[in-house]
Design a protein around this motif. Sequence first.
Motif, PDB file in Angstrom:
ATOM      1  N   VAL A  95      32.160  43.610  44.820  1.00 55.93           N
ATOM      2  CA  VAL A  95      31.049  43.024  44.263  1.00 55.93           C
ATOM      3  C   VAL A  95      29.704  43.556  44.720  1.00 55.93           C
ATOM      4  CG1 VAL A  95      29.804  40.799  44.000  1.00 55.93           C
ATOM      5  CG2 VAL A  95      32.258  40.864  43.722  1.00 55.93           C
ATOM      6  N   ARG A  96      28.940  43.845  43.712  1.00 56.48           N
ATOM      7  CA  ARG A  96      27.645  44.672  44.101  1.00 56.48           C
ATOM      8  C   ARG A  96      26.544  43.631  44.575  1.00 56.48           C
ATOM      9  NH1 ARG A  96      26.718  47.281  38.287  1.00 56.48           N
ATOM     10  NH2 ARG A  96      27.546  45.247  37.918  1.00 56.48           N
ATOM     11  N   GLN A 101      23.300  42.147  39.111  1.00 53.93           N
ATOM     12  CA  GLN A 101      24.610  42.725  39.317  1.00 53.93           C
ATOM     13  C   GLN A 101      25.561  42.031  40.011  1.00 53.93           C
ATOM     14  OE1 GLN A 101      21.794  44.138  40.167  1.00 53.93           O
ATOM     15  NE2 GLN A 101      21.233  46.058  39.071  1.00 53.93           N
ATOM     16  N   GLN A 102      25.254  41.228  41.126  1.00 51.93           N
ATOM     17  CA  GLN A 102      26.009  40.280  41.832  1.00 51.93           C
ATOM     18  C   GLN A 102      26.686  39.280  41.111  1.00 51.93           C
ATOM     19  OE1 GLN A 102      24.270  39.443  45.600  1.00 51.93           O
ATOM     20  NE2 GLN A 102      25.981  37.950  46.002  1.00 51.93           N
ATOM     21  N   VAL A 109      35.111  38.893  39.118  1.00 45.49           N
ATOM     22  CA  VAL A 109      36.043  38.709  39.547  1.00 45.49           C
ATOM     23  C   VAL A 109      36.690  37.505  39.572  1.00 45.49           C
ATOM     24  CG1 VAL A 109      36.481  38.588  42.302  1.00 45.49           C
ATOM     25  CG2 VAL A 109      35.211  40.786  41.387  1.00 45.49           C
ATOM     26  N   CYS A 110      36.095  36.468  39.497  1.00 45.53           N
ATOM     27  CA  CYS A 110      36.580  35.031  39.296  1.00 45.53           C
ATOM     28  C   CYS A 110      37.323  34.822  38.120  1.00 45.53           C
ATOM     29  CB  CYS A 110      35.446  33.884  39.426  1.00 45.53           C
ATOM     30  SG  CYS A 110      34.498  33.687  40.788  1.00 45.53           S
ATOM     31  N   ALA A 111      36.988  35.369  37.054  1.00 47.24           N
ATOM     32  CA  ALA A 111      37.869  35.413  35.867  1.00 47.24           C
ATOM     33  C   ALA A 111      39.254  36.211  36.064  1.00 47.24           C
ATOM     34  CB  ALA A 111      37.052  36.361  34.674  1.00 47.24           C
ATOM     35  N   LEU A 112      39.057  37.314  36.889  1.00 46.05           N
ATOM     36  CA  LEU A 112      40.419  38.056  37.137  1.00 46.05           C
ATOM     37  C   LEU A 112      41.421  37.248  38.033  1.00 46.05           C
ATOM     38  CD1 LEU A 112      39.218  41.762  37.242  1.00 46.05           C
ATOM     39  CD2 LEU A 112      40.309  40.513  35.590  1.00 46.05           C
ATOM     40  N   ILE A 113      40.574  36.543  39.062  1.00 44.14           N
ATOM     41  CA  ILE A 113      41.654  35.663  39.989  1.00 44.14           C
ATOM     42  C   ILE A 113      42.249  34.720  39.200  1.00 44.14           C
ATOM     43  CG2 ILE A 113      41.438  34.056  41.743  1.00 44.14           C
ATOM     44  CD1 ILE A 113      39.153  35.871  43.156  1.00 44.14           C
ATOM     45  N   ASP A 170      36.277  46.608  33.237  1.00 42.27           N
ATOM     46  CA  ASP A 170      36.741  47.752  32.967  1.00 42.27           C
ATOM     47  C   ASP A 170      37.285  48.359  34.701  1.00 42.27           C
ATOM     48  OD1 ASP A 170      38.070  50.169  31.697  1.00 42.27           O
ATOM     49  OD2 ASP A 170      36.522  51.387  32.358  1.00 42.27           O
ATOM     50  N   PHE A 171      35.879  48.328  35.302  1.00 47.18           N
ATOM     51  CA  PHE A 171      35.953  48.647  36.678  1.00 47.18           C
ATOM     52  C   PHE A 171      36.901  47.655  37.532  1.00 47.18           C
ATOM     53  CE2 PHE A 171      34.451  47.767  41.168  1.00 47.18           C
ATOM     54  CZ  PHE A 171      34.728  49.262  41.663  1.00 47.18           C
ATOM     55  N   PHE A 172      36.686  46.374  37.307  1.00 44.52           N
ATOM     56  CA  PHE A 172      37.650  45.616  38.317  1.00 44.52           C
ATOM     57  C   PHE A 172      39.241  45.766  37.749  1.00 44.52           C
ATOM     58  CE2 PHE A 172      33.617  43.765  39.895  1.00 44.52           C
ATOM     59  CZ  PHE A 172      33.908  43.980  41.068  1.00 44.52           C
ATOM     60  N   LEU A 173      39.293  46.012  36.586  1.00 45.03           N
ATOM     61  CA  LEU A 173      40.861  46.083  36.134  1.00 45.03           C
ATOM     62  C   LEU A 173      41.413  47.445  36.620  1.00 45.03           C
ATOM     63  CD1 LEU A 173      40.687  44.932  32.285  1.00 45.03           C
ATOM     64  CD2 LEU A 173      41.768  43.858  34.275  1.00 45.03           C
ATOM     65  N   ASP A 174      40.487  48.282  37.000  1.00 44.12           N
ATOM     66  CA  ASP A 174      41.158  49.447  37.755  1.00 44.12           C
ATOM     67  C   ASP A 174      41.474  49.052  39.114  1.00 44.12           C
ATOM     68  OD1 ASP A 174      41.144  51.241  35.459  1.00 44.12           O
ATOM     69  OD2 ASP A 174      39.303  52.249  35.835  1.00 44.12           O
TER      70      ASP A 174
END
Length: 190
Positions: A95-96, A101-102, A109-113, A170-174
């Motif tokens: 997380v930037r 950005q943050q 990240v919360c969505a992906l969790i 896209d970045f966090f999926l990678d």
Amino acid sequence: MLLWREKIPDTWLPQIRANLAPVLLDHAYLERKAATTALNLEKYEELRDHLSELNAIAIEELQHFELVLRLLRERGIPFGHPKRSPWISGMMNAVRKGRKQQVIDHLVVCALIEGRSCEKFQILAEGVRDLDAPLADFYASLVESEGNHYASYLIMARHIDEPEADRRLDFFLDLDAQLIRVPNPSPMLH
């Protein structure tokens, strides 16, 4: 839902099936952390129009926490100290800094969790049915809620800046694909 770039390792479900007690304990910590995270997101000015939604997520996560605590009590599993998830730590470490950005990164990240939780709860609903039908039913009952939280967080990020939210997704999926391939010897949901 999401088009994950890496599937959950084949070793995950057998490891979970063999260690249901520590997994339930891990799940309790995750629900408590999810509730506090929803409340902590309220610090961002960009989310002022979403306070009620964040409160609703926090309340629902606390209700899930209470349900898992009940399962722990019923099964005689003591509530001890949490273990850090290498996957969640890896995601959060990316997380930037910087207000806009943050908040976008934190929401993604919360969505992906929540998305991974939704996926894993679906797997558990089927994958532990022969061992523990009530536990399988419990996990099945959480799937829709996790999916809704995933969608809510991603929509909030897109409301701030849709192109940037999609770039970071896209970045966090990678990153998820890299992290999920790293073996974790501890029986954990994430």
